[in-house]
Motif scaffolding. Sequence first.
Motif, mmCIF file in Angstrom:
data_model
loop_
_atom_site.group_PDB
_atom_site.id
_atom_site.type_symbol
_atom_site.label_atom_id
_atom_site.label_comp_id
_atom_site.label_asym_id
_atom_site.label_seq_id
_atom_site.Cartn_x
_atom_site.Cartn_y
_atom_site.Cartn_z
ATOM 1 N N GLU A 1 0.822 -1.219 0.000
ATOM 2 C CA GLU A 1 0.000 0.000 0.000
ATOM 3 C C GLU A 1 0.852 1.264 0.000
ATOM 4 N N ALA A 2 2.128 1.141 0.297
ATOM 5 C CA ALA A 2 3.030 2.294 0.216
ATOM 6 C C ALA A 2 3.340 2.663 -1.228
ATOM 7 N N ILE B 1 11.106 -2.857 2.691
ATOM 8 C CA ILE B 1 10.471 -4.002 2.030
ATOM 9 C C ILE B 1 8.968 -3.762 2.017
ATOM 10 N N ASN B 2 8.365 -3.924 0.854
ATOM 11 C CA ASN B 2 6.933 -3.672 0.679
ATOM 12 C C ASN B 2 6.216 -4.989 0.370
ATOM 13 N N PRO B 3 5.766 -5.721 1.393
ATOM 14 C CA PRO B 3 5.088 -6.991 1.125
ATOM 15 C C PRO B 3 3.651 -6.771 0.661
ATOM 16 N N ASP B 4 3.208 -7.604 -0.256
ATOM 17 C CA ASP B 4 1.800 -7.682 -0.633
ATOM 18 C C ASP B 4 1.095 -8.574 0.396
ATOM 19 N N LYS C 1 -6.388 -19.603 -2.074
ATOM 20 C CA LYS C 1 -5.991 -20.231 -3.334
ATOM 21 C C LYS C 1 -4.484 -20.109 -3.551
ATOM 22 N N GLU C 2 -3.928 -21.064 -4.238
ATOM 23 C CA GLU C 2 -2.495 -21.106 -4.493
ATOM 24 C C GLU C 2 -2.030 -19.864 -5.248
ATOM 25 N N ASN C 3 -0.859 -19.360 -4.855
ATOM 26 C CA ASN C 3 -0.208 -18.223 -5.515
ATOM 27 C C ASN C 3 -0.952 -16.901 -5.358
ATOM 28 N N THR C 4 -1.854 -16.796 -4.336
ATOM 29 C CA THR C 4 -2.570 -15.534 -4.111
ATOM 30 C C THR C 4 -2.123 -14.835 -2.830
ATOM 31 N N PHE C 5 -1.170 -15.419 -2.117
ATOM 32 C CA PHE C 5 -0.685 -14.802 -0.884
ATOM 33 C C PHE C 5 0.778 -15.181 -0.663
ATOM 34 N N LEU C 6 1.434 -14.404 0.198
ATOM 35 C CA LEU C 6 2.804 -14.682 0.590
ATOM 36 C C LEU C 6 2.809 -15.321 1.977
ATOM 37 N N LEU C 7 3.888 -15.996 2.298
ATOM 38 C CA LEU C 7 4.093 -16.521 3.644
ATOM 39 C C LEU C 7 5.064 -15.617 4.400
ATOM 40 N N PRO C 8 4.924 -15.512 5.724
ATOM 41 C CA PRO C 8 5.871 -14.707 6.496
ATOM 42 C C PRO C 8 7.316 -15.124 6.270
ATOM 43 N N GLN C 9 7.525 -16.417 6.057
ATOM 44 C CA GLN C 9 8.884 -16.921 5.841
ATOM 45 C C GLN C 9 9.508 -16.363 4.560
ATOM 46 N N THR C 10 8.666 -16.033 3.585
ATOM 47 C CA THR C 10 9.170 -15.440 2.345
ATOM 48 C C THR C 10 9.739 -14.054 2.610
ATOM 49 N N ILE C 11 9.045 -13.271 3.421
ATOM 50 C CA ILE C 11 9.539 -11.937 3.765
ATOM 51 C C ILE C 11 10.782 -12.051 4.632
ATOM 52 N N ALA C 12 10.801 -13.039 5.531
ATOM 53 C CA ALA C 12 11.976 -13.253 6.374
ATOM 54 C C ALA C 12 13.195 -13.600 5.520
ATOM 55 N N THR D 1 9.814 -4.705 -3.441
ATOM 56 C CA THR D 1 8.415 -5.091 -3.305
ATOM 57 C C THR D 1 8.283 -6.572 -3.610
ATOM 58 N N VAL D 2 7.597 -7.291 -2.726
ATOM 59 C CA VAL D 2 7.406 -8.735 -2.893
ATOM 60 C C VAL D 2 5.910 -9.004 -3.042
ATOM 61 N N ARG D 3 5.522 -9.710 -4.129
ATOM 62 C CA ARG D 3 4.109 -9.909 -4.423
ATOM 63 C C ARG D 3 3.834 -11.362 -4.800
ATOM 64 N N PRO D 4 2.651 -11.879 -4.485
ATOM 65 C CA PRO D 4 2.264 -13.177 -5.024
ATOM 66 C C PRO D 4 1.966 -13.039 -6.520
#
Length: 211
Positions: free
Chosen positions: A113-114, A152-155, A172-183, A200-203
């Motif tokens: 959102e940033a 870092i701008n996570p989706d 649904k698959e590939n519509t969200f990130l996991l906290p471990q991905t941002i870590a 920026t990290v996005r699904p």
Amino acid sequence: MKKAIVTGYSSGIGEAISEILEKNGYIIVKLESRLDDLVLLEKEVKDILRSNDIDLLVNCAGVGIFQPHEEISIIKIKELIDVNLTAPIVLSNLLLRSLKKTQGHIINIASIEATKHSKFSALYTATKSGLRDFGLSLFEELRKSGVGVTTINPDLTQTNFFDDLQFEPSKKENTFLLPQTIAQTVLDVLNTKGVITDITVRPQKFEIKRK
């Protein structure tokens, strides 16, 4: 061993970041003060610095509210600004001398959102875009000091952030990130020769679920 302060370390992205840092040789120095009580926060940080040098600050704690702006109470407005924006700015201020000494790093966890403008997100977007611009400007100030600054701008990320909201990431698959991905992104930033100032990290797909 290097020492890190990670806000929001008890759950979600902050917890995942703390875990991966600990696995990679960091000691997590845990803040106990509320981020919206600046007097106590300042005292705690100064107490920590009497016996510790800090190598890394991760500003991860955040709260969200997404509703018509006129419906948000003044108390909630203040809380969002204090936690999402004021606390990271204050912590950076308090820790900079130590970070310069260790040639450390500040990592701000902002939000997708940033980088865009969404309905019912004016307040949240203001805090997260403010945090992002703070980090980008601070990097320019600190380049000669050797301190890195990254935003870092996570989706949409599957965490308890959405527990009290009216929507959540789709399952649904590939519509969200996991906290471990941002870590892992945090670790990649720290291991990069040079400074990644903004990422920026996005699904792959976008879909939300209404509650």
